[in-house]
Write an enzyme that holds these catalytic residues in place. Structure first.
Site, mmCIF file in Angstrom:
data_model
loop_
_atom_site.group_PDB
_atom_site.id
_atom_site.type_symbol
_atom_site.label_atom_id
_atom_site.label_comp_id
_atom_site.label_asym_id
_atom_site.label_seq_id
_atom_site.Cartn_x
_atom_site.Cartn_y
_atom_site.Cartn_z
ATOM 1 N N ASP A 198 41.011 34.414 45.755
ATOM 2 C CA ASP A 198 39.920 35.357 46.011
ATOM 3 C C ASP A 198 38.605 34.603 45.821
ATOM 4 O O ASP A 198 38.411 33.964 44.783
ATOM 5 C CB ASP A 198 40.015 36.530 45.021
ATOM 6 C CG ASP A 198 39.516 37.853 45.605
ATOM 7 O OD1 ASP A 198 40.236 38.856 45.503
ATOM 8 O OD2 ASP A 198 38.405 37.834 46.171
ATOM 9 N N ASP A 254 35.299 38.062 49.146
ATOM 10 C CA ASP A 254 34.902 39.296 48.495
ATOM 11 C C ASP A 254 33.484 39.746 48.844
ATOM 12 O O ASP A 254 32.558 38.928 48.858
ATOM 13 C CB ASP A 254 34.972 39.083 46.978
ATOM 14 C CG ASP A 254 34.672 40.357 46.205
ATOM 15 O OD1 ASP A 254 33.617 40.422 45.556
ATOM 16 O OD2 ASP A 254 35.494 41.287 46.296
ATOM 17 N N GLU A 265 36.417 40.490 53.389
ATOM 18 C CA GLU A 265 36.339 41.905 52.978
ATOM 19 C C GLU A 265 34.968 42.364 53.462
ATOM 20 O O GLU A 265 33.963 42.200 52.788
ATOM 21 C CB GLU A 265 36.443 42.081 51.465
ATOM 22 C CG GLU A 265 36.486 43.560 51.063
ATOM 23 C CD GLU A 265 35.807 43.878 49.748
ATOM 24 O OE1 GLU A 265 36.114 44.938 49.180
ATOM 25 O OE2 GLU A 265 34.967 43.077 49.284
ATOM 26 N N HIS A 323 43.442 47.069 45.855
ATOM 27 C CA HIS A 323 43.116 47.313 44.431
ATOM 28 C C HIS A 323 41.849 48.156 44.269
ATOM 29 O O HIS A 323 41.497 48.536 43.151
ATOM 30 C CB HIS A 323 42.905 45.971 43.722
ATOM 31 C CG HIS A 323 41.738 45.237 44.268
ATOM 32 N ND1 HIS A 323 41.717 44.728 45.566
ATOM 33 C CD2 HIS A 323 40.523 44.976 43.752
ATOM 34 C CE1 HIS A 323 40.541 44.173 45.780
ATOM 35 N NE2 HIS A 323 39.784 44.317 44.712
ATOM 36 N N ASP A 324 41.162 48.457 45.395
ATOM 37 C CA ASP A 324 39.945 49.277 45.357
ATOM 38 C C ASP A 324 40.161 50.685 45.897
ATOM 39 O O ASP A 324 39.234 51.492 45.913
ATOM 40 C CB ASP A 324 38.846 48.631 46.225
ATOM 41 C CG ASP A 324 38.262 47.380 45.601
ATOM 42 O OD1 ASP A 324 37.797 46.514 46.362
ATOM 43 O OD2 ASP A 324 38.310 47.268 44.364
HETATM 44 O O1 TEU Z 1 34.689 45.263 46.599
HETATM 45 C C1 TEU Z 1 33.565 45.378 47.389
HETATM 46 C C2 TEU Z 1 33.208 46.761 47.819
HETATM 47 O O2 TEU Z 1 32.203 46.937 48.397
HETATM 48 C C3 TEU Z 1 34.056 47.943 47.582
HETATM 49 O O3 TEU Z 1 35.166 47.650 47.074
HETATM 50 C C4 TEU Z 1 33.362 48.972 46.761
HETATM 51 O O4 TEU Z 1 32.303 48.510 46.154
HETATM 52 C C5 TEU Z 1 34.150 49.538 45.666
HETATM 53 O O5 TEU Z 1 35.363 49.970 46.089
HETATM 54 C C6 TEU Z 1 33.385 50.645 45.003
HETATM 55 O O6 TEU Z 1 34.202 51.553 44.412
HETATM 56 C C7 TEU Z 1 34.920 43.968 46.102
HETATM 57 C C8 TEU Z 1 36.197 43.939 45.293
HETATM 58 O O7 TEU Z 1 37.261 44.251 46.134
HETATM 59 C C9 TEU Z 1 36.045 44.929 44.166
HETATM 60 O O8 TEU Z 1 37.235 45.028 43.413
HETATM 61 C C10 TEU Z 1 34.917 44.464 43.274
HETATM 62 O O9 TEU Z 1 34.682 45.441 42.309
HETATM 63 C C11 TEU Z 1 33.658 44.244 44.098
HETATM 64 O O10 TEU Z 1 33.859 43.541 45.310
HETATM 65 C C12 TEU Z 1 32.705 43.375 43.322
HETATM 66 O O11 TEU Z 1 33.229 42.068 43.249
#
Ligand code: TEU
Ligand code: CA
Length: 559
Positions: free
Chosen positions: A98, A201, A258, A330-331
């Protein structure tokens, strides 16, 4: 489209902290991943994407990196990772790391030096502004985790720094070529170690619209969502083009972005021939239930909404580049709990959802636990917010409260939307802690692990797990793989609600029929079925003219 080594691959995302604990401290680790390599070989996985395992205070579970060249001891050692990369190679499994470079941790050397000397070279690695108490802030952007994106610079009452995510994630200033060079050096250091590539990311955020300015407030906190600024920011291509030239292209590395908020005009530059990235994720369905974050009543995503979002995005990308398909990560909350009506949730409907996304054009990414149909936590599992962990939870809960929801309903909204739903430990067996660890895990195990676990599903030919194995085997079947990987995509029956059907046309012609509702239906066939290649239904009834589909039946047929 020039053929690339990653086009016909199957990818799997690991969230290391919740995958497998090898040393009984309740935290998943690299040795735990190594112990499951045979599992991935058996499943047919070619690419393993690891969410961050770098040195980190874990304020945002590793997406806050304090040393890009070291592994956090809670996950293991660099030797462990070298072993994983080497053993993966022997099995033909590539490791994808990542790449988190929109920001680093406030405990990173660079930021510490910036705090010591804000006007020095490391001060310019960040966005640091002069600011006196009571003065307006440089801009009213809202952090993705809620609140202002400005924080006082430690040790300086007259200086503030920018963080579009958590305050322990100061943004890196990509306008600074010295910073960019440091990042490219780090990327190439990892690629020299033999990894297969990177997942990149939050990358759309590296280009800010400068000078800082306000945007219309879109909540009663007087702040504005980042979306408004991102719409106006131009020139990110200068950075992404340079990064691709200086790093990924030199290694024919796989890079998947992403990317949210990209402009249509940028698509060919992002993932076209010689694009900045090999691919980017299809997030077209992740906003379909956004509004239910501030409402009492549950708004369920309908079959047509789900279908139309995916089909539109694939049509948008067609002939331009290659998407990476997901139903969760994971989000995001678990896909089966989000895209299947609660009353219709079953092994059968879970298989239908799996088949729909898996045979689309693009690279299928499986998120850990998805292959056994892991589900969201239920309201009855959580009686208070402190059972949960994620730093994004507070904003979800407070937004619901500020929208006037009573605490109980705000908690239900949080339980439905929390990222923690995807982060509960992998359910390996019905043993203690679901076989994830011999100790109490860092986050609660979903209490349904006795019903939903890999050990049980391996023994059950009709399980979701074995259906994923069949999907992977079909997509890799030499007779059909070319059609699934490169075949034309044609939406079908889109005038009929609750049907999610499409055709793949290559050296074979294959139609995926899905009746995405509980009610049975008979549909007219455009062309007679030659062979049923796969179905989640034991007995598929059809004749020259018609196909009968019971509720949530999915049928993959060669015509
Ligand atoms: O996520 C970026 C992002 O914009 C979305 O995931 C969103 O901000 C988030 O779901 C809000 O709830 C990436 C990673 O996937 C995430 O796990 C991190 O928290 C984020 O970047 C910061 O690195
Ligand atoms: Ca451990």
């Amino acid at each position: 489209m020039e053929r690339k080594w990653w086009h016909n691959k199957i990818a799997y995302q690991i969230y290391p902290k919740s995958f497998m604990d090898s040393n009984g401290d309740g935290i998943g680790d690299i040795k735990g991943i190594i112990s499951k390599l045979d599992y991935f070989k058996e499943l047919g996985i070619d690419i393993l994407w690891l969410s961050p395992i770098y040195k980190s205070p874990l304020a945002d579970q590793g997406y806050d990196i304090s040393d890009y060249y070291d592994i956090d001891p809670r996950f293991g050692t660099m030797e462990d990772l070298d072993e994983l990369i080497a053993k993966g190679k022997e099995l033909g499994i590539g490791i994808v790391m990542d790449l988190v470079v929109n920001h680093c941790s406030d405990e990173h050397e660079w930021f510490k030096k910036a705090c010591e000397d804000p006007d020095g070279p490391y001060g310019k690695f960040f966005y640091i502004e002069d600011h006196k108490e009571g003065q307006p802030l440089p801009c009213n952007w809202r952090s993705y985790f809620g609140g202002s994106c400005w924080e006082k610079l430690p040790g300086h009452d007259d200086k503030i720094y920018l963080h579009v995510f958590h305050k322990k994630q100061p943004d890196l200033n990509w306008e600074n070529p010295l910073l960019r060079r440091e990042i490219y050096k780090m990327i190439n250091w990892w690629l020299d170690k033999g990894i297969a590539g990177f997942r990149i990311d939050a990358i759309i955020n590296i280009k800010k619209k400068l000078p800082f300015s306000d945007y219309p407030a879109d909540r009663d906190d007087g702040l504005s969502s980042m979306d408004n600024m991102l719409k106006e920011a131009v020139g990110i291509g200068e950075f992404l083009g340079e990064m691709a030239r200086e790093t990924f292209r030199k290694y024919d590395a796989f890079s998947v972005g992403e990317v949210f908020n990209e402009k249509d005009s940028e698509l060919p530059l992002f993932i076209g021939e010689n694009g900045y990235f090999s691919s980017m994720f299809d997030f077209s369905t992740t906003h379909l239930d956004e509004e239910s974050k501030t409402r009492y009543e549950e708004k369920e995503i309908t079959a047509s909404e789900y279908r139309d979002a995916i089909f539109a995005n694939h049509k948008r990308i067609e002939g331009i580049g290659y998407l990476s398909n997901i139903i969760e990560n994971h989000d995001e909350p678990r896909g089966v709990s989000r895209y299947i009506k609660t009353s219709d949730l079953s092994e059968h409907s879970k298989k239908a959802l799996a088949g729909i996304y898996f045979l689309l054009p693009g690279i299928p990414f499986i998120y850990q636990g998805q292959e056994i149909g892991m589900e969201n936590l239920k309201s009855s599992d959580i009686d208070s917010t402190d059972k949960l962990d994620d730093c994004a939870n507070a904003d979800i809960y407070n937004t619901a409260i500020n929208a006037g929801l009573p605490e109980k309903d705000a908690l239900n909204v949080l339980i439905k939307h929390s990222r923690d739903n995807a982060r509960t430990p992998f359910q390996w067996s019905s043993e203690a802690h679901a076989g994830f660890s011999t100790a109490n895990p860092w986050l609660l195990v979903n209490p349904n692990y006795k019903k939903i676990n890999l050990e049980a599903q391996k023994k059950d030919d009709d399980s979701v797990f074995n259906f994923y194995k069949e999907l992977i085997a079909l997509r890799k079947d030499p007779e059909y793989t070319d059609t699934f990987v490169y075949g034309k995509f044609t939406p079908m029956y889109t005038d009929m609600d609750n049907l999610i059907c499409y055709k793949r046309t290559g050296d074979k012609t294959i139609i995926i029929y899905t009746n995405y509702q509980a009610k049975e239906i008979d549909i007219k066939l455009e062309s007679p079925i030659k062979t049923i290649l796969l179905s989640n239904s034991k007995e598929v009834r059809f004749n020259e003219k018609e196909l009968h589909l019971n509720g949530y039946d999915l049928v993959v047929a060669e015509v």
